[in-house]
Scaffold this motif. Sequence first.
Motif, PDB file in Angstrom:
ATOM      1  N   GLU A  83       6.526  -0.264   0.702  1.00  0.00           N
ATOM      2  CA  GLU A  83       5.901  -0.795   1.912  1.00  0.00           C
ATOM      3  C   GLU A  83       4.530  -0.175   2.158  1.00  0.00           C
ATOM      4  O   GLU A  83       4.277   0.976   1.813  1.00  0.00           O
ATOM      5  N   SER A 112      -2.711  -4.780  -2.213  1.00  0.00           N
ATOM      6  CA  SER A 112      -1.289  -4.544  -1.944  1.00  0.00           C
ATOM      7  C   SER A 112      -0.408  -5.146  -3.032  1.00  0.00           C
ATOM      8  O   SER A 112       0.575  -4.527  -3.462  1.00  0.00           O
ATOM      9  N   ASP A 118       6.069  -4.487  -1.766  1.00  0.00           N
ATOM     10  CA  ASP A 118       6.910  -5.640  -1.446  1.00  0.00           C
ATOM     11  C   ASP A 118       6.593  -6.191  -0.062  1.00  0.00           C
ATOM     12  O   ASP A 118       6.783  -7.375   0.198  1.00  0.00           O
ATOM     13  N   LEU A 119       6.146  -5.300   0.832  1.00  0.00           N
ATOM     14  CA  LEU A 119       5.947  -5.651   2.243  1.00  0.00           C
ATOM     15  C   LEU A 119       4.707  -4.952   2.784  1.00  0.00           C
ATOM     16  O   LEU A 119       4.499  -3.762   2.529  1.00  0.00           O
ATOM     17  N   GLY A 121       3.056  -4.427   6.557  1.00  0.00           N
ATOM     18  CA  GLY A 121       3.244  -4.612   7.990  1.00  0.00           C
ATOM     19  C   GLY A 121       2.025  -4.148   8.751  1.00  0.00           C
ATOM     20  O   GLY A 121       1.177  -3.421   8.228  1.00  0.00           O
ATOM     21  N   GLU A 161       4.491  -8.990   9.676  1.00  0.00           N
ATOM     22  CA  GLU A 161       4.892  -8.600   8.338  1.00  0.00           C
ATOM     23  C   GLU A 161       4.511  -9.683   7.335  1.00  0.00           C
ATOM     24  O   GLU A 161       4.573 -10.868   7.624  1.00  0.00           O
ATOM     25  N   TYR A 163       5.617 -10.506   3.432  1.00  0.00           N
ATOM     26  CA  TYR A 163       6.430 -10.209   2.249  1.00  0.00           C
ATOM     27  C   TYR A 163       5.689 -10.708   1.024  1.00  0.00           C
ATOM     28  O   TYR A 163       5.306 -11.877   0.944  1.00  0.00           O
TER      29      TYR A 163
END
Length: 165
Positions: A83, A112, A118-119, A121, A161, A163
């Motif tokens: 993350e 990213s 993966d995420l 935020g 968020e 994904y």
Amino acid sequence: MMKDQVNIVGYFPGAIGGITTLHATYYKAHWGLDHTFEAEVATELADFIINFDPAKDGLWCAVVGKDLAGSIAIVGQRDRPGEARLRWYIVDPRFHRMGIGKSLIERAITFSRQAGFDLVGLWTFEGLERAQSIYQKNGFRLAQTREVPQWGGMINEQQFELYLR
């Protein structure tokens, strides 16, 4: 004034102060946030630069001529390796409508993905429609909203968020 080229750079001497100033002046003028907001931005941004890991972290500053026109950062979450957090996204109102915000967010998302997150935020607050529109156009979805006492008042904090996998 706007005929100058936009250059996207990483850290440069004065970046911490410049990014902090952009945030402090904008959010005081437009949202009435108090001195605690400026102190939080300065403290957290300085900590980010001190602990910067190029494999997990990214910082991009838009510069027009000699002016800092905007910034964005990706902070890899040390306690949650898959993350990252998007931080310090701002474009000076004098430089709106030049595509700077779009360019900065695209760089952050590309980084990213390449870093294997993966995420991604982010935390913001209700009412920042221009930024929220950019987030949503780039696939971020509102995950939660909560009212909190912060920066001299009550705000409706929002978590978005994205994904990536």
